[in-house]
Design a protein around this motif. Structure first.
Motif, PDB file in Angstrom:
ATOM      1  N   PRO A   9      33.916  42.608  44.131  1.00  0.00           N
ATOM      2  CA  PRO A   9      32.578  42.920  43.624  1.00  0.00           C
ATOM      3  C   PRO A   9      31.438  42.517  44.558  1.00  0.00           C
ATOM      4  O   PRO A   9      30.349  43.075  44.471  1.00  0.00           O
ATOM      5  N   LYS A  10      31.676  41.533  45.440  1.00  0.00           N
ATOM      6  CA  LYS A  10      30.639  41.115  46.389  1.00  0.00           C
ATOM      7  C   LYS A  10      31.331  40.513  47.616  1.00  0.00           C
ATOM      8  O   LYS A  10      32.468  40.048  47.536  1.00  0.00           O
ATOM      9  N   PRO A  11      30.671  40.514  48.759  1.00  0.00           N
ATOM     10  CA  PRO A  11      31.292  39.929  49.955  1.00  0.00           C
ATOM     11  C   PRO A  11      31.604  38.453  49.724  1.00  0.00           C
ATOM     12  O   PRO A  11      30.806  37.742  49.099  1.00  0.00           O
ATOM     13  N   ARG A  12      32.773  38.033  50.188  1.00  0.00           N
ATOM     14  CA  ARG A  12      33.123  36.618  50.053  1.00  0.00           C
ATOM     15  C   ARG A  12      34.297  36.257  50.935  1.00  0.00           C
ATOM     16  O   ARG A  12      35.062  37.106  51.368  1.00  0.00           O
ATOM     17  N   LYS A  13      34.421  34.968  51.166  1.00  0.00           N
ATOM     18  CA  LYS A  13      35.536  34.442  51.937  1.00  0.00           C
ATOM     19  C   LYS A  13      36.756  34.317  51.026  1.00  0.00           C
ATOM     20  O   LYS A  13      36.618  34.103  49.815  1.00  0.00           O
ATOM     21  N   ALA A  14      37.940  34.462  51.622  1.00  0.00           N
ATOM     22  CA  ALA A  14      39.203  34.317  50.895  1.00  0.00           C
ATOM     23  C   ALA A  14      40.240  33.792  51.870  1.00  0.00           C
ATOM     24  O   ALA A  14      39.983  33.708  53.082  1.00  0.00           O
ATOM     25  N   ALA A  15      41.394  33.459  51.362  1.00  0.00           N
ATOM     26  CA  ALA A  15      42.502  33.010  52.205  1.00  0.00           C
ATOM     27  C   ALA A  15      43.756  33.759  51.794  1.00  0.00           C
ATOM     28  O   ALA A  15      44.064  33.867  50.608  1.00  0.00           O
ATOM     29  N   LEU A  28      43.260  44.041  58.247  1.00  0.00           N
ATOM     30  CA  LEU A  28      42.330  44.130  57.126  1.00  0.00           C
ATOM     31  C   LEU A  28      41.130  44.950  57.559  1.00  0.00           C
ATOM     32  O   LEU A  28      40.447  44.594  58.530  1.00  0.00           O
ATOM     33  N   ASN A  29      40.888  46.052  56.873  1.00  0.00           N
ATOM     34  CA  ASN A  29      39.753  46.938  57.169  1.00  0.00           C
ATOM     35  C   ASN A  29      39.692  47.328  58.647  1.00  0.00           C
ATOM     36  O   ASN A  29      38.633  47.326  59.267  1.00  0.00           O
ATOM     37  N   PRO A  52      42.413  32.834  57.096  1.00  0.00           N
ATOM     38  CA  PRO A  52      41.082  32.975  56.483  1.00  0.00           C
ATOM     39  C   PRO A  52      40.536  34.379  56.747  1.00  0.00           C
ATOM     40  O   PRO A  52      40.653  34.896  57.858  1.00  0.00           O
ATOM     41  N   VAL A  53      39.966  35.002  55.708  1.00  0.00           N
ATOM     42  CA  VAL A  53      39.412  36.355  55.837  1.00  0.00           C
ATOM     43  C   VAL A  53      38.090  36.432  55.102  1.00  0.00           C
ATOM     44  O   VAL A  53      37.768  35.575  54.273  1.00  0.00           O
ATOM     45  N   THR A  54      37.319  37.466  55.408  1.00  0.00           N
ATOM     46  CA  THR A  54      36.112  37.783  54.659  1.00  0.00           C
ATOM     47  C   THR A  54      36.300  39.160  54.047  1.00  0.00           C
ATOM     48  O   THR A  54      36.526  40.142  54.772  1.00  0.00           O
ATOM     49  N   LEU A  55      36.235  39.220  52.729  1.00  0.00           N
ATOM     50  CA  LEU A  55      36.326  40.501  52.027  1.00  0.00           C
ATOM     51  C   LEU A  55      34.935  41.098  51.925  1.00  0.00           C
ATOM     52  O   LEU A  55      33.962  40.387  51.671  1.00  0.00           O
ATOM     53  N   LYS A  56      34.848  42.395  52.134  1.00  0.00           N
ATOM     54  CA  LYS A  56      33.560  43.070  51.985  1.00  0.00           C
ATOM     55  C   LYS A  56      33.415  43.543  50.538  1.00  0.00           C
ATOM     56  O   LYS A  56      34.394  43.618  49.786  1.00  0.00           O
ATOM     57  N   GLN A  57      32.204  43.868  50.146  1.00  0.00           N
ATOM     58  CA  GLN A  57      31.972  44.422  48.819  1.00  0.00           C
ATOM     59  C   GLN A  57      32.599  45.805  48.764  1.00  0.00           C
ATOM     60  O   GLN A  57      32.505  46.584  49.710  1.00  0.00           O
ATOM     61  N   GLY A  58      33.251  46.113  47.671  1.00  0.00           N
ATOM     62  CA  GLY A  58      33.899  47.412  47.514  1.00  0.00           C
ATOM     63  C   GLY A  58      35.367  47.335  47.897  1.00  0.00           C
ATOM     64  O   GLY A  58      36.007  46.304  47.744  1.00  0.00           O
ATOM     65  N   GLU A  59      35.885  48.426  48.438  1.00  0.00           N
ATOM     66  CA  GLU A  59      37.309  48.521  48.748  1.00  0.00           C
ATOM     67  C   GLU A  59      37.643  47.929  50.117  1.00  0.00           C
ATOM     68  O   GLU A  59      37.021  48.256  51.113  1.00  0.00           O
ATOM     69  N   ASN A  60      38.636  47.078  50.135  1.00  0.00           N
ATOM     70  CA  ASN A  60      39.189  46.484  51.346  1.00  0.00           C
ATOM     71  C   ASN A  60      40.622  46.981  51.466  1.00  0.00           C
ATOM     72  O   ASN A  60      41.370  46.962  50.485  1.00  0.00           O
ATOM     73  N   ILE A  61      41.025  47.398  52.656  1.00  0.00           N
ATOM     74  CA  ILE A  61      42.381  47.907  52.865  1.00  0.00           C
ATOM     75  C   ILE A  61      43.167  46.896  53.692  1.00  0.00           C
ATOM     76  O   ILE A  61      42.773  46.563  54.809  1.00  0.00           O
ATOM     77  N   LEU A  62      44.260  46.413  53.120  1.00  0.00           N
ATOM     78  CA  LEU A  62      45.141  45.474  53.808  1.00  0.00           C
ATOM     79  C   LEU A  62      46.450  46.187  54.128  1.00  0.00           C
ATOM     80  O   LEU A  62      47.160  46.631  53.234  1.00  0.00           O
ATOM     81  N   PHE A  63      46.738  46.315  55.421  1.00  0.00           N
ATOM     82  CA  PHE A  63      47.939  46.991  55.912  1.00  0.00           C
ATOM     83  C   PHE A  63      48.864  45.949  56.533  1.00  0.00           C
ATOM     84  O   PHE A  63      48.414  45.108  57.312  1.00  0.00           O
ATOM     85  N   ILE A  64      50.136  46.001  56.165  1.00  0.00           N
ATOM     86  CA  ILE A  64      51.125  45.062  56.686  1.00  0.00           C
ATOM     87  C   ILE A  64      52.246  45.854  57.343  1.00  0.00           C
ATOM     88  O   ILE A  64      52.876  46.700  56.710  1.00  0.00           O
ATOM     89  N   ASP A  81      42.090  34.318  44.548  1.00  0.00           N
ATOM     90  CA  ASP A  81      41.447  35.249  43.634  1.00  0.00           C
ATOM     91  C   ASP A  81      40.925  34.479  42.428  1.00  0.00           C
ATOM     92  O   ASP A  81      41.714  34.042  41.590  1.00  0.00           O
ATOM     93  N   PRO A  82      39.603  34.307  42.337  1.00  0.00           N
ATOM     94  CA  PRO A  82      39.055  33.612  41.176  1.00  0.00           C
ATOM     95  C   PRO A  82      39.052  34.485  39.920  1.00  0.00           C
ATOM     96  O   PRO A  82      38.498  34.113  38.906  1.00  0.00           O
ATOM     97  N   GLY A  83      39.670  35.649  39.992  1.00  0.00           N
ATOM     98  CA  GLY A  83      39.752  36.534  38.841  1.00  0.00           C
ATOM     99  C   GLY A  83      38.878  37.773  38.940  1.00  0.00           C
ATOM    100  O   GLY A  83      38.866  38.589  38.030  1.00  0.00           O
ATOM    101  N   ASP A  84      38.160  37.938  40.050  1.00  0.00           N
ATOM    102  CA  ASP A  84      37.246  39.072  40.167  1.00  0.00           C
ATOM    103  C   ASP A  84      37.788  40.214  41.029  1.00  0.00           C
ATOM    104  O   ASP A  84      37.125  41.220  41.200  1.00  0.00           O
ATOM    105  N   LEU A  85      38.975  40.072  41.586  1.00  0.00           N
ATOM    106  CA  LEU A  85      39.530  41.110  42.453  1.00  0.00           C
ATOM    107  C   LEU A  85      40.379  42.091  41.666  1.00  0.00           C
ATOM    108  O   LEU A  85      41.022  41.729  40.680  1.00  0.00           O
TER     109      LEU A  85
END
Length: 91
Positions: A9-15, A28-29, A52-64, A81-85
């Motif tokens: 929903p908004k840009p934020r750091k994640a792991a 990632l993206n 460590p990553v930074t997710l952007k607002q909206g859709e993020n594409i993670l390819f493995i 994930d604090p529950g908002d993803l």
């Protein structure tokens, strides 16, 4: 190969916690975020590395992209994930 779409929903750091059998590359993206040089040839280890990553607002594409070794063909992954993803594997 595997892909997931992460809606944030908004840009934020994640792991990302990750472990793979033999070798893997994470993108990632469109930006490479992980590529080990070498790794023990064992089964995936839960949370072996933290990325460590930074997710952007909206859709993020993670390819493995991963390659199997003698211990099978697999990987283990989680993301903070604090529950908002929202996650999807749509193509």
């Amino acid at each position: 190969c595997a892909v997931t779409f992460i809606k944030c929903p908004k840009p934020r750091k994640a792991a990302i916690k990750f472990g793979a059998d033999y070798w893997a590359r994470l993108i990632l993206n469109g930006q490479e975020i992980f590529r080990p040089e070498t790794r023990p040839k064992t089964a995936p280890i839960k949370g072996e590395v933290t990325i460590p990553v930074t997710l952007k607002q909206g859709e993020n594409i993670l390819f493995i992209k991963y390659h199997a070794g003698g211990a099978g063909n697999g990987f283990w992954m989680s993301i903070t994930d604090p529950g908002d993803l929202e996650f999807s594997n749509k193509l």
